[in-house]
Design a protein around this motif. Structure first.
Motif, PDB file in Angstrom:
ATOM      1  N   SER A   1       6.989   5.738  -7.742  1.00 40.68           N
ATOM      2  CA  SER A   1       8.270   5.847  -7.579  1.00 40.68           C
ATOM      3  C   SER A   1       8.985   5.358  -5.576  1.00 40.68           C
ATOM      4  O   SER A   1      10.168   5.259  -5.356  1.00 40.68           O
ATOM      5  CB  SER A   1       8.589   7.284  -8.024  1.00 40.68           C
ATOM      6  OG  SER A   1       8.348   7.477  -9.411  1.00 40.68           O
ATOM      7  N   ILE A   2       7.778   5.966  -4.812  1.00 44.33           N
ATOM      8  CA  ILE A   2       8.649   5.275  -2.929  1.00 44.33           C
ATOM      9  C   ILE A   2       7.689   4.899  -2.942  1.00 44.33           C
ATOM     10  O   ILE A   2       6.205   4.883  -3.396  1.00 44.33           O
ATOM     11  CB  ILE A   2       7.524   6.838  -2.681  1.00 44.33           C
ATOM     12  CG1 ILE A   2       8.206   8.685  -3.444  1.00 44.33           C
ATOM     13  CG2 ILE A   2       7.806   6.673  -1.431  1.00 44.33           C
ATOM     14  CD1 ILE A   2       7.902   9.321  -2.381  1.00 44.33           C
ATOM     15  N   LYS A   3       7.827   3.449  -3.025  1.00 46.82           N
ATOM     16  CA  LYS A   3       7.545   2.079  -3.232  1.00 46.82           C
ATOM     17  C   LYS A   3       7.008   1.624  -1.519  1.00 46.82           C
ATOM     18  O   LYS A   3       7.132   1.207  -0.383  1.00 46.82           O
ATOM     19  CB  LYS A   3       8.551   1.162  -3.167  1.00 46.82           C
ATOM     20  CG  LYS A   3       9.354   1.112  -4.741  1.00 46.82           C
ATOM     21  CD  LYS A   3       8.282   0.724  -5.333  1.00 46.82           C
ATOM     22  CE  LYS A   3       9.119   0.982  -6.932  1.00 46.82           C
ATOM     23  NZ  LYS A   3       8.416   1.093  -7.864  1.00 46.82           N
ATOM     24  N   ARG A   4       6.026   2.914  -1.419  1.00 47.02           N
ATOM     25  CA  ARG A   4       5.519   2.470  -0.169  1.00 47.02           C
ATOM     26  C   ARG A   4       3.572   3.107  -0.471  1.00 47.02           C
ATOM     27  O   ARG A   4       3.664   4.265  -0.999  1.00 47.02           O
ATOM     28  CB  ARG A   4       5.806   3.245   1.083  1.00 47.02           C
ATOM     29  CG  ARG A   4       6.342   4.685   1.354  1.00 47.02           C
ATOM     30  CD  ARG A   4       6.992   4.889   2.739  1.00 47.02           C
ATOM     31  NE  ARG A   4       6.821   6.015   3.034  1.00 47.02           N
ATOM     32  CZ  ARG A   4       6.255   7.513   2.631  1.00 47.02           C
ATOM     33  NH1 ARG A   4       4.556   7.041   2.823  1.00 47.02           N
ATOM     34  NH2 ARG A   4       6.337   8.335   2.593  1.00 47.02           N
ATOM     35  N   VAL A   5       2.995   2.930   0.666  1.00 49.91           N
ATOM     36  CA  VAL A   5       1.340   3.417   0.503  1.00 49.91           C
ATOM     37  C   VAL A   5       1.482   4.429   1.423  1.00 49.91           C
ATOM     38  O   VAL A   5       2.307   4.229   2.316  1.00 49.91           O
ATOM     39  CB  VAL A   5       0.325   2.656   1.303  1.00 49.91           C
ATOM     40  CG1 VAL A   5      -1.067   3.128   1.909  1.00 49.91           C
ATOM     41  CG2 VAL A   5       0.444   1.100   0.860  1.00 49.91           C
ATOM     42  N   GLY A   6       0.549   5.256   0.890  1.00 50.50           N
ATOM     43  CA  GLY A   6       1.270   7.175   1.365  1.00 50.50           C
ATOM     44  C   GLY A   6       0.197   6.804   2.340  1.00 50.50           C
ATOM     45  O   GLY A   6      -0.988   6.480   3.035  1.00 50.50           O
ATOM     46  N   GLU A   7       0.201   7.970   4.039  1.00 57.20           N
ATOM     47  CA  GLU A   7      -0.282   8.540   4.814  1.00 57.20           C
ATOM     48  C   GLU A   7      -0.552   9.608   5.002  1.00 57.20           C
ATOM     49  O   GLU A   7      -0.928  10.788   4.232  1.00 57.20           O
ATOM     50  CB  GLU A   7       0.570   8.465   5.950  1.00 57.20           C
ATOM     51  CG  GLU A   7       2.158   7.300   6.862  1.00 57.20           C
ATOM     52  CD  GLU A   7       1.159   6.146   6.919  1.00 57.20           C
ATOM     53  OE1 GLU A   7       0.356   6.668   7.849  1.00 57.20           O
ATOM     54  OE2 GLU A   7       1.417   4.677   7.661  1.00 57.20           O
ATOM     55  N   PRO A   8      -1.743   9.907   6.132  1.00 60.39           N
ATOM     56  CA  PRO A   8      -3.070  10.536   5.895  1.00 60.39           C
ATOM     57  C   PRO A   8      -2.608  11.961   5.693  1.00 60.39           C
ATOM     58  O   PRO A   8      -2.976  12.999   5.375  1.00 60.39           O
ATOM     59  CB  PRO A   8      -3.883   9.862   6.712  1.00 60.39           C
ATOM     60  CG  PRO A   8      -3.776   8.807   7.027  1.00 60.39           C
ATOM     61  CD  PRO A   8      -2.464   8.770   6.845  1.00 60.39           C
TER      62      PRO A   8
END
Length: 277
Positions: A237-244
């Motif tokens: 749904s959130i079109k990006r890779v997550g951050e630590p």
């Protein structure tokens, strides 16, 4: 004086909330394994910024020194040591050093993991399975077993195991080579559910965090591959890779009093991937 305090609360609610959140773990001691990079370092930062004294570790002294310097530059109370969690002597050294220098243990974040194999699961060897299960599963349990008596002395404790959304989500064909690793993370889910009711009697909570694709060195083979990322984004749904840092904050929440009624649970942090428990 009292009127002034109430006036400040009314006019600066966010400031008060931020100050409370920044000190919600004051006086706590937190061990975070594999915490000189990626999610482990982000967890140490999140816990430290909320007031905990964090104990970071890695197999290499140079990595420990670098992480300690970074955290101290952020005004975080930190102690560091080398530790290979697959080694019994190292686990015992980590716990004893924490007790000697910090006086107790309140929090354990089990983040250490290995993945020496990528490919068809039927091609994996006994040596691969022995290493993955020894580090990812057995060491996590044995370290928990070491710290529980010291948490019991404090009257409260929290442990968080970092698993993977891969154990509840069928990955795209291009990354199905993570079979043995995903199985080990599934085992941690079962371990969490087994430990939670037993340790609840000692006021110790046990939970999991299951990240999706997060931008770490450990998962670089996934997020650096444009084809794989494109396939994953179709599921998000959130079109990006997550951050630590987005995982570190969830870990800190689960270790805080705000999560005092949560145990035996797995929190998925996947950007809205269609994963279900």
């Amino acid at each position: 004086m009292i009127r002034s305090a109430f006036r400040f609360l009314r006019t600066n609610p966010l400031s008060v909330q931020q100050r409370m959140s920044q000190s919600c773990l004051a006086g706590k001691v937190a061990i975070v394994t594999a915490s000189t990079d990626g999610i482990g370092l982000a967890a140490a930062q999140a816990l430290g910024k909320r007031g905990a004294h964090v104990v970071v570790s890695s197999r290499r002294q140079a990595n420990v020194d670098k992480a300690v310097a970074l955290l101290r530059s952020q005004s975080i109370q930190v102690t560091g040591t080398t530790c290979n969690v697959g080694n019994a002597e190292d686990r015992e050294k980590l716990v004893q050093m924490t007790l000697d220098q910090c006086g107790g243990i309140d929090i354990l974040v089990s983040n250490a993991a290995v993945n020496p194999f990528f490919g068809n699961i039927m091609d994996s060897t006994e040596d691969v399975w022995d290493k993955i299960l020894a580090v990812n599963v057995k060491a996590s349990f044995l370290l928990t077993k070491l710290v529980v008596p010291h948490m019991e002395k404090r009257g409260v404790g929290a442990t968080v195991k970092v698993v993977s959304a891969g154990r509840i989500q069928t990955w795209t064909p291009s990354v199905q080579g993570l079979g043995p690793y995903s199985v080990s993370k599934t085992a941690l889910l079962g371990l969490t559910r087994a430990l939670a009711p037993e340790l609840a009697h000692s006021n110790i909570r046990v939970n999991c965090v299951a990240p999706g694709i997060i931008k770490t060195r450990f998962s670089s083979a996934l997020w650096e591959n444009e084809g794989i990322v494109k396939q994953f984004k179709k599921q998000l749904s959130i079109k990006r890779v997550g951050e630590p840092e987005e995982i570190g904050g969830v870990i800190a929440f689960l270790c805080s009093q705000d999560a005092s009624y949560i145990t035996g649970e797995t929190i998925t942090v996947t950007g809205g991937m269609g994963s279900r428990l």
